[in-house]
Design a protein around this motif. Structure first.
Motif, short mmCIF file in Angstrom:
data_model
loop_
_atom_site.label_atom_id
_atom_site.label_comp_id
_atom_site.label_asym_id
_atom_site.label_seq_id
_atom_site.Cartn_x
_atom_site.Cartn_y
_atom_site.Cartn_z
N GLU A 79 0.83 -1.22 0.00
CA GLU A 79 0.00 0.00 0.00
C GLU A 79 0.86 1.27 0.00
OE1 GLU A 79 -0.09 -1.89 4.15
OE2 GLU A 79 -0.52 -2.57 2.14
N ALA A 80 2.04 1.24 0.62
CA ALA A 80 2.93 2.41 0.60
C ALA A 80 3.52 2.60 -0.79
CB ALA A 80 4.04 2.24 1.64
N GLU A 118 2.11 1.65 -3.59
CA GLU A 118 1.00 2.14 -4.41
C GLU A 118 0.77 3.63 -4.19
OE1 GLU A 118 -1.68 2.03 -7.32
OE2 GLU A 118 -0.50 0.28 -6.74
N ALA A 119 0.88 4.10 -2.95
CA ALA A 119 0.67 5.51 -2.63
C ALA A 119 1.74 6.42 -3.26
CB ALA A 119 0.63 5.71 -1.12
N ARG A 120 2.92 5.87 -3.52
CA ARG A 120 4.01 6.67 -4.11
C ARG A 120 3.90 6.78 -5.63
NH1 ARG A 120 7.14 4.25 0.02
NH2 ARG A 120 7.73 2.50 -1.28
N GLU A 131 8.42 7.92 -6.15
CA GLU A 131 8.27 6.63 -6.83
C GLU A 131 9.62 6.05 -7.27
OE1 GLU A 131 5.46 4.92 -10.41
OE2 GLU A 131 6.18 6.98 -10.56
#
Length: 128
Positions: A36-37, A39-41, A47
Motif C-alpha cells: 500500500e505504501a 502504491e501511494a508513491r 516513486e
C-alpha cells in the motif's frame, strides 16, 4: 545528453537516502515498502525508490555481477560466524550516541566507535 566516451555513475544509495524522495530516510521504517505504501508513491517523485534497480546492489540484466550470489552467501556466512564466535561490544557504551552516519564509498560511523571482541567459549564436541 551524455557525450560519447563519458563515464557516468549512478549512486543507488543517494536516492533512498534523500529527504526529497523519502521521509525520514535514516529512520528504520520497513513498512514504507509495504504494497500500500508503494502504491501511494506511484505518480510522485518518491516513486523512484521503488525502481527495480534499487532492489539488488549487484545490478540487473546482462551486466549483473556474476559473483553476486556467491558474495551474498559469503556475507551471510561471515556474519553468522562472527555472531557465533565473538561477543562484539563498544569499548565505551556512550559511544553509541557520539557518532553520525557519513556517506563515503559506503555508509560509516564518524568518528568510528572503538569496539572490543571477546571470543566466545565453545562447547567441545566429542565424536567418539
Amino acid at each position: 545528453h551524455v557525450e560519447a566516451g563519458k563515464r557516468i555513475f549512478l549512486n543507488l544509495r543517494a536516492f533512498p537516502m534523500d529527504p526529497q524522495f523519502v521521509d525520514n530516510p535514516t529512520k528504520y521504517q520497513p513498512e514504507r515498502f509495504l504494497p500500500e505504501a508503494i502504491e501511494a508513491r506511484k505518480g510522485t517523485p518518491s516513486e523512484i525508490i521503488d525502481h527495480p534497480n534499487f532492489e539488488d546492489p549487484f545490478g540487473r540484466g546482462k551486466r549483473r555481477c556474476l559473483g553476486g550470489s556467491v558474495a551474498k552467501a559469503e556475507i551471510m556466512i561471515l556474519a553468522a560466524r562472527l555472531i557465533q564466535d565473538w561477543e562484539i561490544s563498544l569499548v565505551d557504551p556512550l559511544d553509541a550516541t557520539r557518532w553520525t552516519a557519513k556517506q563515503k564509498l559506503m555508509l560509516k560511523a564518524d568518528p568510528y566507535p572503538a569496539m572490543k571482541l571477546l571470543r566466545r567459549k565453545r562447547n567441545e564436541i566429542s565424536w567418539s
